[in-house]
Design an enzyme around this catalytic site. Sequence first.
Site, PDB file in Angstrom:
ATOM      1  N   ASP A  86       0.822  -1.203   0.000  1.00  0.00           N
ATOM      2  CA  ASP A  86       0.000   0.000   0.000  1.00  0.00           C
ATOM      3  C   ASP A  86       0.861   1.261   0.000  1.00  0.00           C
ATOM      4  O   ASP A  86       1.993   1.256   0.504  1.00  0.00           O
ATOM      5  CB  ASP A  86      -0.892   0.042   1.240  1.00  0.00           C
ATOM      6  N   HIS A 229       3.868  -1.807   3.358  1.00  0.00           N
ATOM      7  CA  HIS A 229       3.793  -0.411   2.900  1.00  0.00           C
ATOM      8  C   HIS A 229       5.100  -0.026   2.210  1.00  0.00           C
ATOM      9  O   HIS A 229       6.168  -0.161   2.812  1.00  0.00           O
ATOM     10  CB  HIS A 229       3.516   0.529   4.077  1.00  0.00           C
TER      11      HIS A 229
END
Length: 276
Positions: A86, A229
């Site tokens: 993400d 991430h």
Amino acid sequence: MLTTISVVCFLLGNCVQQLVWTGTTAQLASVPVSAASHQWVNTLQPTFPQVQIRVQPPVTNGTNIDSDLIQQWLGDRSPEVFLTFDDGPSAEATVQILDVLQRHNIKATFFVLGSNVIRLPDVVQRIVAEGHELALHSHTHPNFLTLTREQKEAEIAQSLSLLHWYFPDLRIRWFRPPYGKYDQEVVDIAHDYGMCIAMFNEISTDNTSSAGEIARVVLKSRGKIMVFHDGQWPPLGRLSEPEAQLVAGLNRSVGIAQGQGAKFMTLSDYFGHFCP
């Protein structure tokens, strides 16, 4: 490959609307959004160029990847592993993650932010060129529960159009709302714009984890849709410490996991039929 002049025009955001859309893009329906949505988009300037809103057909019979579906289809004995990233792309972390995945012939799903796509189009092009799945994570990473419907629609529609500016033939199947927070409005808007919601059953604490801790999580990843991430803490020109630990942890573990029978897949490799 985009020409130099096209890239310059796109980044400046002052001539995108003059470009001629051809091929598949020309066949995509223009979707009107409300005046309030356009007003919200204007607040994102100048980092968000005015891209004509053209999107893929709506999903009318899609099923979201929510906790119930994950529990029904995956378990600790499932060999499938889904690496998802993400908040990227980033200039350093995403590139080094792609290097690790390439060495082991592993495919992953990248939930990108429109604001980062604008900054780093070449990295996004590499994601697609190497066979990974491109998915949407909004433009500015807001908490969707704090937005009006028009603001939600603007975040989704404009950033999806941005991806299709670069990849007019690419199916963008999944939308993951930032922080995993969404309501029925977000579901409806995502479906209207041709996407389904994609959640997870393993979210890493990669903002505080060591490489060893990340490696241990990956080695226990059977039946998991995992969230890492690759653009959450990007300093200029170098890896942040959390990103460095993430890259090192992946490098230590994915090859071993493969040797133990883990089958790394993109979300659409396994769940694509749920969002036709």
